[in-house]
Design a protein around this motif. Structure first.
Motif, PDB file in Angstrom:
ATOM      1  N   GLU A 113       0.684  -1.279  -0.101  1.00 15.75           N
ATOM      2  CA  GLU A 113      -0.023   0.026   0.082  1.00 15.75           C
ATOM      3  C   GLU A 113       0.859   1.089   0.101  1.00 15.75           C
ATOM      4  O   GLU A 113       0.268   2.172  -0.472  1.00 15.75           O
ATOM      5  N   ALA A 114       1.987   1.299   0.553  1.00 19.59           N
ATOM      6  CA  ALA A 114       2.909   2.424   0.693  1.00 19.59           C
ATOM      7  C   ALA A 114       4.086   2.275  -0.506  1.00 19.59           C
ATOM      8  O   ALA A 114       4.748   3.349  -0.590  1.00 19.59           O
ATOM      9  N   ASP A 115       3.660   1.337  -1.485  1.00 24.21           N
ATOM     10  CA  ASP A 115       4.375   1.540  -2.622  1.00 24.21           C
ATOM     11  C   ASP A 115       5.821   1.123  -2.584  1.00 24.21           C
ATOM     12  O   ASP A 115       6.801   1.785  -3.098  1.00 24.21           O
ATOM     13  N   LEU A 116       6.130   0.227  -1.519  1.00 23.52           N
ATOM     14  CA  LEU A 116       7.668   0.030  -1.137  1.00 23.52           C
ATOM     15  C   LEU A 116       7.928  -1.277  -1.707  1.00 23.52           C
ATOM     16  O   LEU A 116       8.980  -1.708  -1.320  1.00 23.52           O
ATOM     17  N   VAL A 117       7.061  -2.191  -2.037  1.00 24.79           N
ATOM     18  CA  VAL A 117       7.443  -3.452  -2.853  1.00 24.79           C
ATOM     19  C   VAL A 117       6.653  -3.257  -4.055  1.00 24.79           C
ATOM     20  O   VAL A 117       5.649  -2.584  -4.575  1.00 24.79           O
ATOM     21  N   TYR A 118       7.271  -4.393  -5.095  1.00 23.91           N
ATOM     22  CA  TYR A 118       6.681  -4.266  -6.381  1.00 23.91           C
ATOM     23  C   TYR A 118       6.800  -5.743  -6.820  1.00 23.91           C
ATOM     24  O   TYR A 118       7.701  -6.582  -6.573  1.00 23.91           O
ATOM     25  N   PRO A 119       5.866  -6.172  -7.907  1.00 26.05           N
ATOM     26  CA  PRO A 119       5.856  -7.603  -8.323  1.00 26.05           C
ATOM     27  C   PRO A 119       7.023  -7.727  -9.241  1.00 26.05           C
ATOM     28  O   PRO A 119       7.298  -6.892 -10.273  1.00 26.05           O
ATOM     29  N   HIS A 168       5.211 -14.625  -9.960  1.00 25.28           N
ATOM     30  CA  HIS A 168       5.953 -13.393  -9.452  1.00 25.28           C
ATOM     31  C   HIS A 168       6.288 -13.614  -8.086  1.00 25.28           C
ATOM     32  O   HIS A 168       5.889 -14.244  -7.279  1.00 25.28           O
ATOM     33  N   ALA A 169       7.507 -12.851  -7.820  1.00 23.36           N
ATOM     34  CA  ALA A 169       7.769 -12.396  -6.333  1.00 23.36           C
ATOM     35  C   ALA A 169       7.524 -10.924  -5.965  1.00 23.36           C
ATOM     36  O   ALA A 169       7.547 -10.189  -6.838  1.00 23.36           O
ATOM     37  N   TRP A 170       7.487 -10.743  -4.839  1.00 24.03           N
ATOM     38  CA  TRP A 170       7.459  -9.270  -4.231  1.00 24.03           C
ATOM     39  C   TRP A 170       8.684  -9.032  -3.830  1.00 24.03           C
ATOM     40  O   TRP A 170       9.271  -9.464  -2.870  1.00 24.03           O
ATOM     41  N   ARG A 171       9.239  -7.857  -4.310  1.00 23.41           N
ATOM     42  CA  ARG A 171      10.630  -7.430  -4.114  1.00 23.41           C
ATOM     43  C   ARG A 171      10.338  -5.923  -3.305  1.00 23.41           C
ATOM     44  O   ARG A 171       9.510  -5.132  -3.733  1.00 23.41           O
ATOM     45  N   ILE A 172      11.458  -5.628  -2.362  1.00 29.66           N
ATOM     46  CA  ILE A 172      11.533  -4.430  -1.615  1.00 29.66           C
ATOM     47  C   ILE A 172      11.982  -3.496  -2.595  1.00 29.66           C
ATOM     48  O   ILE A 172      13.008  -3.741  -3.287  1.00 29.66           O
ATOM     49  N   HIS A 173      11.431  -2.381  -2.590  1.00 29.06           N
ATOM     50  CA  HIS A 173      12.005  -1.173  -3.462  1.00 29.06           C
ATOM     51  C   HIS A 173      12.931  -0.482  -2.699  1.00 29.06           C
ATOM     52  O   HIS A 173      12.664   0.679  -1.775  1.00 29.06           O
ATOM     53  N   MET A 174      14.263  -0.943  -2.545  1.00 28.98           N
ATOM     54  CA  MET A 174      15.226  -0.482  -1.553  1.00 28.98           C
ATOM     55  C   MET A 174      15.484   0.813  -1.617  1.00 28.98           C
ATOM     56  O   MET A 174      15.720   1.476  -0.643  1.00 28.98           O
ATOM     57  N   ASP A 175      15.650   1.622  -2.978  1.00 32.08           N
ATOM     58  CA  ASP A 175      15.918   3.079  -3.078  1.00 32.08           C
ATOM     59  C   ASP A 175      14.742   3.760  -2.251  1.00 32.08           C
ATOM     60  O   ASP A 175      15.113   4.785  -1.392  1.00 32.08           O
TER      61      ASP A 175
END
Length: 305
Positions: A113-119, A168-175
Protein backbone atom coordinates in the motif's frame (compact mmCIF):
# COMPACT_ATOMS: atom_id res chain seq x y z
CA UNK A 1 11.60 3.68 19.07
CA UNK A 2 8.29 5.47 18.59
CA UNK A 3 5.49 4.90 16.14
CA UNK A 4 6.60 5.01 12.51
CA UNK A 5 4.27 6.01 9.73
CA UNK A 6 4.35 4.84 6.13
CA UNK A 7 3.62 7.79 3.84
CA UNK A 8 0.71 8.86 5.97
CA UNK A 9 -0.58 5.35 6.68
CA UNK A 10 -0.17 4.03 10.18
CA UNK A 11 2.01 0.91 10.23
CA UNK A 12 0.30 -2.41 10.90
CA UNK A 13 2.65 -3.04 13.81
CA UNK A 14 1.46 0.14 15.50
CA UNK A 15 -2.17 -0.45 14.59
CA UNK A 16 -2.04 -3.88 16.26
CA UNK A 17 -0.90 -2.29 19.52
CA UNK A 18 2.69 -3.48 19.26
CA UNK A 19 4.96 -2.63 22.16
CA UNK A 20 7.80 -0.24 21.43
CA UNK A 21 10.07 -1.62 24.15
CA UNK A 22 10.81 -4.97 25.75
CA UNK A 23 9.10 -5.77 29.08
CA UNK A 24 11.42 -8.71 29.85
CA UNK A 25 14.53 -10.13 28.19
CA UNK A 26 13.60 -12.61 25.45
CA UNK A 27 15.98 -14.67 23.33
CA UNK A 28 15.12 -17.27 20.73
CA UNK A 29 16.50 -20.15 18.70
CA UNK A 30 14.81 -20.38 15.30
CA UNK A 31 16.08 -23.28 13.16
CA UNK A 32 14.79 -24.37 9.78
CA UNK A 33 13.85 -28.09 9.90
CA UNK A 34 15.47 -29.00 6.59
CA UNK A 35 17.99 -31.33 8.21
CA UNK A 36 19.27 -32.43 11.61
CA UNK A 37 20.90 -29.82 13.84
CA UNK A 38 24.70 -29.73 13.87
CA UNK A 39 27.12 -28.59 16.55
CA UNK A 40 27.06 -25.02 15.25
CA UNK A 41 23.32 -24.95 15.93
CA UNK A 42 23.99 -26.27 19.43
CA UNK A 43 26.39 -23.41 20.09
CA UNK A 44 23.90 -20.78 18.94
CA UNK A 45 21.02 -22.32 20.89
CA UNK A 46 23.08 -22.63 24.07
CA UNK A 47 24.22 -19.01 23.83
CA UNK A 48 20.64 -17.81 23.53
CA UNK A 49 19.44 -20.13 26.30
CA UNK A 50 22.16 -19.15 28.75
CA UNK A 51 21.65 -15.44 28.10
CA UNK A 52 17.95 -15.80 28.89
CA UNK A 53 18.84 -17.62 32.10
CA UNK A 54 21.47 -15.03 33.03
CA UNK A 55 18.97 -12.19 32.65
CA UNK A 56 16.08 -14.16 34.22
CA UNK A 57 14.26 -13.83 30.94
CA UNK A 58 12.55 -16.17 28.47
CA UNK A 59 14.07 -18.48 25.87
CA UNK A 60 11.83 -19.26 22.89
CA UNK A 61 12.02 -22.02 20.32
CA UNK A 62 10.59 -21.14 16.90
CA UNK A 63 10.34 -23.43 13.88
CA UNK A 64 11.07 -21.55 10.63
CA UNK A 65 9.46 -23.96 8.17
CA UNK A 66 8.25 -21.65 5.41
CA UNK A 67 9.99 -23.84 2.80
CA UNK A 68 7.40 -26.60 2.99
CA UNK A 69 9.12 -28.65 0.27
CA UNK A 70 12.38 -29.05 2.22
CA UNK A 71 11.17 -28.97 5.84
CA UNK A 72 10.07 -32.27 7.37
CA UNK A 73 8.36 -33.32 10.58
CA UNK A 74 11.14 -35.80 11.35
CA UNK A 75 13.59 -32.91 11.55
CA UNK A 76 11.23 -30.97 13.82
CA UNK A 77 11.06 -33.99 16.11
CA UNK A 78 14.85 -34.12 15.98
CA UNK A 79 15.13 -30.45 17.01
CA UNK A 80 12.99 -31.10 20.09
CA UNK A 81 14.96 -34.21 20.99
CA UNK A 82 18.38 -32.61 20.53
CA UNK A 83 17.61 -29.46 22.49
CA UNK A 84 15.99 -31.35 25.36
CA UNK A 85 19.03 -33.62 25.48
CA UNK A 86 21.19 -30.51 25.85
CA UNK A 87 19.09 -29.54 28.87
CA UNK A 88 16.95 -26.76 27.36
CA UNK A 89 13.29 -25.99 27.92
CA UNK A 90 10.94 -23.39 26.46
CA UNK A 91 7.31 -22.23 26.61
CA UNK A 92 4.65 -24.05 24.62
CA UNK A 93 3.14 -23.86 22.08
CA UNK A 94 6.10 -23.43 19.76
CA UNK A 95 5.46 -21.07 16.84
CA UNK A 96 5.63 -22.75 13.43
CA UNK A 97 5.88 -20.21 10.64
CA UNK A 98 4.06 -22.41 8.12
CA UNK A 99 0.91 -21.92 10.20
CA UNK A 100 1.04 -18.12 9.91
CA UNK A 101 1.34 -17.27 6.21
CA UNK A 102 -1.72 -15.04 6.46
CA UNK A 103 0.01 -12.97 9.12
CA UNK A 104 3.06 -12.30 6.95
CA UNK A 105 0.83 -11.45 4.01
CA UNK A 106 -0.84 -8.73 6.11
CA UNK A 107 2.47 -7.03 6.73
CA UNK A 108 3.49 -7.40 3.10
CA UNK A 109 0.23 -5.68 2.16
CA UNK A 110 1.17 -2.68 4.32
CA UNK A 111 4.38 -2.30 2.34
CA UNK A 112 2.48 -2.75 -0.90
CA UNK A 113 0.00 0.00 0.00
CA UNK A 114 2.93 2.31 0.67
CA UNK A 115 4.43 1.46 -2.76
CA UNK A 116 7.54 0.06 -1.10
CA UNK A 117 7.37 -3.33 -2.83
CA UNK A 118 6.77 -4.31 -6.43
CA UNK A 119 6.00 -7.54 -8.31
CA UNK A 120 8.90 -9.11 -10.18
CA UNK A 121 7.98 -11.47 -13.01
CA UNK A 122 11.54 -12.48 -13.93
CA UNK A 123 12.65 -16.09 -13.80
CA UNK A 124 16.03 -16.93 -12.28
CA UNK A 125 17.29 -17.70 -15.78
CA UNK A 126 16.18 -14.30 -17.06
CA UNK A 127 17.80 -12.52 -14.13
CA UNK A 128 21.07 -14.34 -14.71
CA UNK A 129 21.01 -13.47 -18.41
CA UNK A 130 20.43 -9.81 -17.58
CA UNK A 131 23.31 -9.80 -15.11
CA UNK A 132 25.65 -11.38 -17.67
CA UNK A 133 24.92 -8.50 -20.04
CA UNK A 134 26.41 -6.11 -17.48
CA UNK A 135 29.75 -7.36 -16.14
CA UNK A 136 29.97 -4.28 -13.91
CA UNK A 137 26.60 -4.99 -12.24
CA UNK A 138 26.66 -4.20 -8.50
CA UNK A 139 27.39 -7.13 -6.22
CA UNK A 140 26.58 -7.88 -2.60
CA UNK A 141 27.78 -10.61 -0.22
CA UNK A 142 25.59 -13.19 -1.98
CA UNK A 143 26.60 -12.26 -5.52
CA UNK A 144 25.20 -9.96 -8.18
CA UNK A 145 22.23 -7.85 -7.12
CA UNK A 146 18.89 -7.98 -8.90
CA UNK A 147 19.20 -5.62 -11.89
CA UNK A 148 15.79 -3.99 -11.40
CA UNK A 149 14.20 -5.30 -14.60
CA UNK A 150 10.62 -5.08 -13.27
CA UNK A 151 11.11 -2.09 -10.98
CA UNK A 152 9.72 0.47 -13.41
CA UNK A 153 6.77 -1.46 -14.84
CA UNK A 154 3.67 0.72 -14.67
CA UNK A 155 0.80 -0.21 -12.35
CA UNK A 156 -1.52 -1.11 -15.22
CA UNK A 157 0.88 -3.74 -16.57
CA UNK A 158 1.62 -5.07 -13.08
CA UNK A 159 -2.07 -5.49 -12.32
CA UNK A 160 -2.80 -7.14 -15.68
CA UNK A 161 -0.01 -9.67 -15.30
CA UNK A 162 -1.01 -10.53 -11.73
CA UNK A 163 -4.66 -10.97 -12.74
CA UNK A 164 -3.49 -13.16 -15.62
CA UNK A 165 -1.81 -15.43 -13.09
CA UNK A 166 1.81 -14.77 -14.08
CA UNK A 167 4.26 -16.19 -11.56
CA UNK A 168 5.91 -13.42 -9.58
CA UNK A 169 7.82 -12.47 -6.46
CA UNK A 170 7.45 -9.34 -4.35
CA UNK A 171 10.65 -7.33 -4.01
CA UNK A 172 11.33 -4.42 -1.71
CA UNK A 173 11.98 -1.14 -3.53
CA UNK A 174 15.17 -0.51 -1.60
CA UNK A 175 15.81 3.00 -2.96
CA UNK A 176 12.45 4.21 -1.68
CA UNK A 177 12.81 2.29 1.58
CA UNK A 178 16.21 3.79 2.36
CA UNK A 179 15.00 7.30 1.59
CA UNK A 180 11.95 6.90 3.82
CA UNK A 181 13.73 5.22 6.74
CA UNK A 182 16.74 7.54 6.85
CA UNK A 183 20.10 6.68 8.45
CA UNK A 184 19.97 3.54 10.60
CA UNK A 185 22.29 1.38 12.68
CA UNK A 186 22.06 -1.64 14.96
CA UNK A 187 23.87 -2.68 18.12
CA UNK A 188 25.87 -5.86 17.99
CA UNK A 189 27.40 -7.19 21.20
CA UNK A 190 30.63 -8.12 19.46
CA UNK A 191 30.98 -5.35 16.85
CA UNK A 192 29.35 -2.45 18.68
CA UNK A 193 27.30 0.05 16.69
CA UNK A 194 27.01 -1.05 13.05
CA UNK A 195 25.91 1.31 10.28
CA UNK A 196 23.05 -0.04 8.20
CA UNK A 197 23.79 -0.17 4.47
CA UNK A 198 20.74 -1.90 2.93
CA UNK A 199 21.52 -0.63 -0.55
CA UNK A 200 24.30 -3.26 -0.63
CA UNK A 201 21.56 -5.92 -0.49
CA UNK A 202 19.53 -4.66 -3.45
CA UNK A 203 15.82 -5.26 -3.99
CA UNK A 204 15.57 -8.55 -2.11
CA UNK A 205 12.55 -10.84 -2.37
CA UNK A 206 10.04 -10.56 0.48
CA UNK A 207 7.46 -13.04 -0.81
CA UNK A 208 6.63 -15.30 -3.74
CA UNK A 209 3.37 -16.42 -5.30
CA UNK A 210 3.86 -19.99 -4.08
CA UNK A 211 5.37 -19.06 -0.68
CA UNK A 212 3.77 -15.84 0.60
CA UNK A 213 6.75 -14.76 2.68
CA UNK A 214 10.53 -14.95 2.88
CA UNK A 215 13.06 -15.47 5.62
CA UNK A 216 13.57 -11.70 5.87
CA UNK A 217 9.91 -10.80 6.26
CA UNK A 218 8.84 -13.68 8.51
CA UNK A 219 11.77 -13.39 10.91
CA UNK A 220 11.27 -9.65 11.36
CA UNK A 221 7.54 -10.06 11.99
CA UNK A 222 7.95 -12.93 14.45
CA UNK A 223 10.82 -11.36 16.37
CA UNK A 224 8.61 -8.29 16.88
CA UNK A 225 5.40 -10.13 17.78
CA UNK A 226 7.29 -12.40 20.18
CA UNK A 227 9.05 -9.41 21.78
CA UNK A 228 12.53 -10.81 21.14
CA UNK A 229 14.99 -8.39 22.74
CA UNK A 230 18.24 -10.15 21.74
CA UNK A 231 18.75 -11.96 18.42
CA UNK A 232 21.52 -14.54 18.70
CA UNK A 233 22.71 -16.05 15.41
CA UNK A 234 25.81 -16.79 13.35
CA UNK A 235 27.89 -14.11 11.67
CA UNK A 236 26.87 -15.53 8.28
CA UNK A 237 23.56 -13.69 8.84
CA UNK A 238 25.19 -10.38 9.78
CA UNK A 239 24.47 -8.88 6.37
CA UNK A 240 20.80 -9.89 6.58
CA UNK A 241 20.44 -7.59 9.58
CA UNK A 242 20.78 -4.57 7.27
CA UNK A 243 17.57 -5.71 5.57
CA UNK A 244 15.88 -6.50 8.87
CA UNK A 245 16.54 -3.07 10.35
CA UNK A 246 14.94 -1.43 7.31
CA UNK A 247 11.85 -3.62 7.63
CA UNK A 248 11.62 -3.05 11.39
CA UNK A 249 11.67 0.68 10.82
CA UNK A 250 9.12 0.67 7.99
CA UNK A 251 6.71 -1.50 9.98
CA UNK A 252 7.06 0.38 13.26
CA UNK A 253 8.71 -2.50 15.13
CA UNK A 254 11.07 -2.11 18.11
CA UNK A 255 14.78 -2.62 17.53
CA UNK A 256 16.31 -5.66 19.24
CA UNK A 257 19.94 -6.05 20.17
CA UNK A 258 22.05 -8.50 18.16
CA UNK A 259 24.79 -11.02 18.84
CA UNK A 260 26.32 -12.41 15.65
CA UNK A 261 28.71 -15.05 16.90
CA UNK A 262 31.57 -16.69 15.06
CA UNK A 263 30.80 -19.87 13.12
CA UNK A 264 31.85 -23.17 14.61
CA UNK A 265 34.39 -25.21 12.63
CA UNK A 266 35.89 -28.68 12.79
CA UNK A 267 39.54 -29.48 13.46
CA UNK A 268 40.33 -28.68 9.82
CA UNK A 269 38.74 -25.25 9.98
CA UNK A 270 35.70 -26.29 7.93
CA UNK A 271 32.44 -24.79 9.17
CA UNK A 272 29.76 -27.14 10.40
CA UNK A 273 26.90 -27.76 7.96
CA UNK A 274 23.78 -29.95 7.84
CA UNK A 275 25.32 -32.08 5.10
CA UNK A 276 28.05 -33.21 7.55
CA UNK A 277 25.98 -35.98 9.13
CA UNK A 278 28.79 -37.07 11.46
CA UNK A 279 28.69 -33.68 13.17
CA UNK A 280 24.97 -33.54 13.87
CA UNK A 281 23.89 -33.43 17.50
CA UNK A 282 21.99 -36.66 16.85
CA UNK A 283 25.14 -38.44 15.63
CA UNK A 284 27.25 -37.11 18.50
CA UNK A 285 24.57 -38.15 21.00
CA UNK A 286 24.27 -41.63 19.50
CA UNK A 287 28.07 -42.05 19.57
CA UNK A 288 27.92 -42.10 23.35
CA UNK A 289 29.04 -38.53 24.07
CA UNK A 290 27.38 -36.76 26.97
CA UNK A 291 25.86 -33.31 26.81
CA UNK A 292 28.70 -32.17 29.08
CA UNK A 293 31.19 -33.41 26.45
CA UNK A 294 29.42 -31.35 23.76
CA UNK A 295 29.17 -28.20 25.87
CA UNK A 296 32.82 -28.49 26.85
CA UNK A 297 33.83 -28.98 23.20
CA UNK A 298 31.87 -25.92 22.10
CA UNK A 299 33.22 -23.80 24.99
CA UNK A 300 29.94 -21.92 25.40
CA UNK A 301 30.42 -18.93 27.70
CA UNK A 302 28.00 -16.05 27.18
CA UNK A 303 29.79 -13.88 29.77
CA UNK A 304 32.93 -13.77 27.62
CA UNK A 305 31.08 -12.25 24.66
Amino acid sequence: MGVFYLTGTRSLGSAMGMMTDFPIPVTRFAPSPSGYLHLGHAYSALLAYREAQRQKGVFLLRIEDIDVTRCKDEYIDGIYEDLKWLGMEWPEPVLRQSEHFERYDQFLHVLEEADLVYPCFCTRKEIQAEIEKSPSAPHGPDGALYPGTCKDLDHVERKARIERGDSHAWRIHMDKAVKLAGPLSFKDRIRGEVKVEPETCGDVVLARKDVPTSYHLSVVVDDALQHVSLVVRGEDLLHATHIHRILQTLLGFPEPEYLHHELMTDENGKRFAKRDKSLTIKAVRESGSSKEDVIRRLNVDIEKI
